[in-house]
Enzyme design. Structure first.
Site, PDB file in Angstrom:
ATOM      1  CE  LYS A   1      51.115 -36.278  13.626  1.00 16.70           C
ATOM      2  NZ  LYS A   1      49.954 -36.551  12.766  1.00 16.70           N
TER       3      LYS A   1
ATOM      4  CD  GLU B   1      36.766 -34.330   6.290  1.00 23.72           C
ATOM      5  OE1 GLU B   1      37.489 -34.706   7.230  1.00 23.72           O
ATOM      6  OE2 GLU B   1      36.981 -33.276   5.630  1.00 23.72           O
TER       7      GLU B   1
ATOM      8  NE  ARG C   1      35.899 -29.242   7.289  1.00 20.51           N
ATOM      9  CZ  ARG C   1      37.197 -28.961   7.232  1.00 20.51           C
ATOM     10  NH1 ARG C   1      38.065 -29.908   7.045  1.00 20.51           N
ATOM     11  NH2 ARG C   1      37.609 -27.722   7.346  1.00 20.51           N
TER      12      ARG C   1
END
Length: 629
Positions: A286, A369, A397
């Site tokens: 990354k 979540e 969510r």
């Protein structure tokens, strides 16, 4: 001198076919430079995009897009994809008003197969697209690209479970950048993969199984026996057990070097030749290619404009998230039951320091979540004090868990709702405008909305130490805005501010209070005195505040949230229910909000100071000219 840039010659994916291996590697570097340049000016997601450049090139050279469809999970890593699919000339407009979106958008390009923005959706969406292809006799390929962080989302696992049981030619690519899962499954696994992705091996394998399947009576049985023998040999001689993905029904290839274009191309071609669902595991870095992002990928995940030479943000100031983090650290010293929960957003929500100081009471549950809320409910049921810090857009969510697991049981769970209201350039999928409406439907829930750092501290204290059941405190991205010098907050549920004897009342809450106060000043200059009702506790609305509002002839409510089901609707209903005879005008958000800077978005919604002022002036003039009050 002629421009020798390879990138300038790429107008569509077909142009990649003319490039040599060395040229493709050079192109990777040029794309990274372009992404760093653009994000340094516009802000956006940097580290994730730098990590998938080679993968993007490999995908576009192996597959026939847009007929073959690629679904990018979350989609914040699609910048290179946009550059190579005919949008290079517009890439400098990314995340700006009326420019390119920072996420895939079907109405932006035929190359974007599915709109994404929230994580863990790609496998389910791609599987649906693949099944529709089967229905429509469309033999093209469907590919889902998902990160290891997004793989922790329950929806991703549900999609994998369903797709793995099918026979669809779905290809799932796991971009493992060590941000969530990072266990190396071993050099032997790499060696086996290198053998298994060879075309000669796949041809032989497919021919054997095809011929065996055609044999009467014993063919399919022999095919199963051979497959079983392969698994037995692999386990007993190579010590390589089946991965979870193989157990779910996928053919697994990996791990592979995600920055080796040739290796990726070979693996993708092998995936095309395989039968049924395929899982391709690649490992990437990354932030690759930009030193600051490689060293601090979390800092450069989502970033505002920055200086390329130093990696430092061009502007930084204290925000509500910082104040929240300070509150948590301050009270955790003496309160041993205070716990902090985040869904892979510790930095964004201001919990980095808490995570270091109070490791035993800090829980990063990953991109999950729904789990976070039920987990918090479990903590509360066992007499801990959980505070779940979450962006408004991601809390959506967790509606069922808030309703069923927290509120129904009267559990004391605190929701610190960050990024409430308009967030700006991330666009429709990230604007925090729905939390008020869905929290309004939750019995037993209480909700606060501060307009300053002082109010945030006070409301958090009330939520944590003076409340029962589920309590939410919602606050915006960024820092404090204008507040009148004579305004004072002392913990009240509501405040009437301004000339109480005026005939016009403006009602609002949260960040909008600053804009309303400035509007009141401009109206006064035009000869119109107003009173402002600031709601601090927005659920439930204090009945006394409604009754004190009945005396006004004009009542304007400005709300930085969705109109339907919001506080403004509730307040208006309560007004008329209690006999209000005046005129009630509600200005709130009625649709998804496109990407734009916050001020520009608020102006388009009628929620900035100038538009508020003009609206009230025009309405008052119209009423007076028509003989109204």
């Amino acid at each position: 001198m002629a421009d020798e840039s390879i990138l300038n010659k790429i107008n569509s994916p077909s142009d990649l076919d003319q490039l040599s291996a060395d040229e493709l590697n050079t192109l990777s570097d040029e794309i990274r430079n372009e992404i760093v340049s653009v994000v340094s000016q516009n802000g956006g997601h940097l580290a994730s995009n730098l990590g998938v450049v080679e993968l993007t090139i490999a995908l576009l050279t192996v597959f026939n897009t847009p007929k073959d469809r690629i679904v990018w999970d979350v989609g914040h890593q699609s910048y290179a994809y946009k550059i190579l699919t005919g949008r290079r000339e517009k890439i400098k407009t990314i995340r700006t008003e009326k420019g390119l979106s920072g996420f895939p958008k079907r109405n932006e390009s035929e190359y974007d197969a599915f709109d994404t923005g929230h994580s863990s959706t790609s496998v389910s969406a791609a599987f649906g697209i693949a099944c529709a292809g089967e229905i429509n006799n469309d033999k093209h390929f469907t590919i889902a690209v998902i990160g290891d962080g997004a793989l922790s989302g329950g929806l991703a696992l549900e999609g994998l479970n369903c797709a793995g049981r099918s026979k669809e030619n779905l290809i799932v690519i796991l971009n493992d950048n060590k941000m969530s899962i990072s266990k190396n499954v071993g050099s032997m696994a790499r060696h086996l993969t290198n053998i298994r992705i060879r075309p000669s091996y796949l041809d032989a394998k497919n021919k054997v199984h095809s011929r065996l399947d055609k044999l009467p009576l014993i063919g399919k049985c022999l095919s199963r026996i051979i497959s079983g023998m392969k698994n037995w040999i692999r386990l007993n001689f190579f010590g390589h057990q089946k991965t979870m993905f193989e157990q779910l029904g996928f053919t697994y290839y990996g791990p592979l070097d995600g920055h080796d274009i040739h290796q990726l191309q070979t693996a993708l071609k092998a995936a095309k030749r395989s039968r049924g669902p395929v899982f391709l595991h690649i490992c990437t870095t990354k932030g690759k290619g930009y030193e600051f992002a490689e060293k601090n990928p979390k800092d450069f995940h989502g970033i505002s404009a920055f200086d390329i030479e130093t990696g430092e943000p061009k502007s930084s100031s204290k925000g509500y998230s910082d104040v929240f983090g300070e509150f948590m650290c301050e009270h955790a010293v003496t309160d041993k039951k205070l716990c902090a929960i985040t869904a892979a957003m510790s930095m964004g929500t201001g919990l980095s320091t808490f995570a270091k100081k109070y490791k035993s009471r800090f829980y990063d549950v990953g991109i999950a979540e729904e789990h976070a809320v039920t987990f918090a409910s479990g903590l509360a049921a066992a007499n801990a004090t959980p505070v779940f810090a979450v962006y408004s857009t991601f809390l959506q969510r967790s509606y069922d868990q808030i309703l069923h697991d927290a509120a129904l049981q009267h559990l004391h769970v605190v929701l610190a709702i960050d990024r409430a209201g308009i967030v700006g350039e991330d666009g429709e999928t990230h604007q925090g405008i729905f939390d008020v409406a869905f929290m309004n439907t939750i019995p037993n829930a209480t909700m606060y909305a501060p307009s300053s750092f002082k109010e945030l501290n006070d409301m958090l204290y009330t939520a944590v130490y003076k409340s029962d059941d589920i309590v939410a405190v919602r606050y915006p991205r960024g820092g404090e805005l204008y507040l009148p010098k004579d305004y004072d907050y002392n913990g009240e549920e509501y405040i009437f501010y301004g000339k109480k004897s005026a005939d016009t009342l403006i009602v609002t809450y949260g960040r909008m209070f600053s804009y309303v106060c400035l509007s009141a000043q401009k109206l006064k200059e035009q000869g119109i005195e107003v009173c402002i009702l600031k709601l601090n506790k927005i659920k439930p609305i204090a009945l006394d505040s409604v009754r004190k509002s009945l005396r006004y002839s004009y009542c304007y409510f400005f709300e930085e949230a969705i109109k339907y089901g919001g506080v403004g609707e509730s307040f208006g209903f309560m007004l008329y229910q209690n006999g209000f005879k005046g005129k009630y005008i509600l200005t709130a958000i009625e649709n998804y909000v496109q990407q734009a800077k916050v001020d520009s978005a608020l102006q388009s919604l009628g929620l900035d100071t100038h538009t508020m002022t003009e609206k009230i002036l025009k309405d008052r003039n119209r009423s007076e000219n028509s003989g109204g009050k």
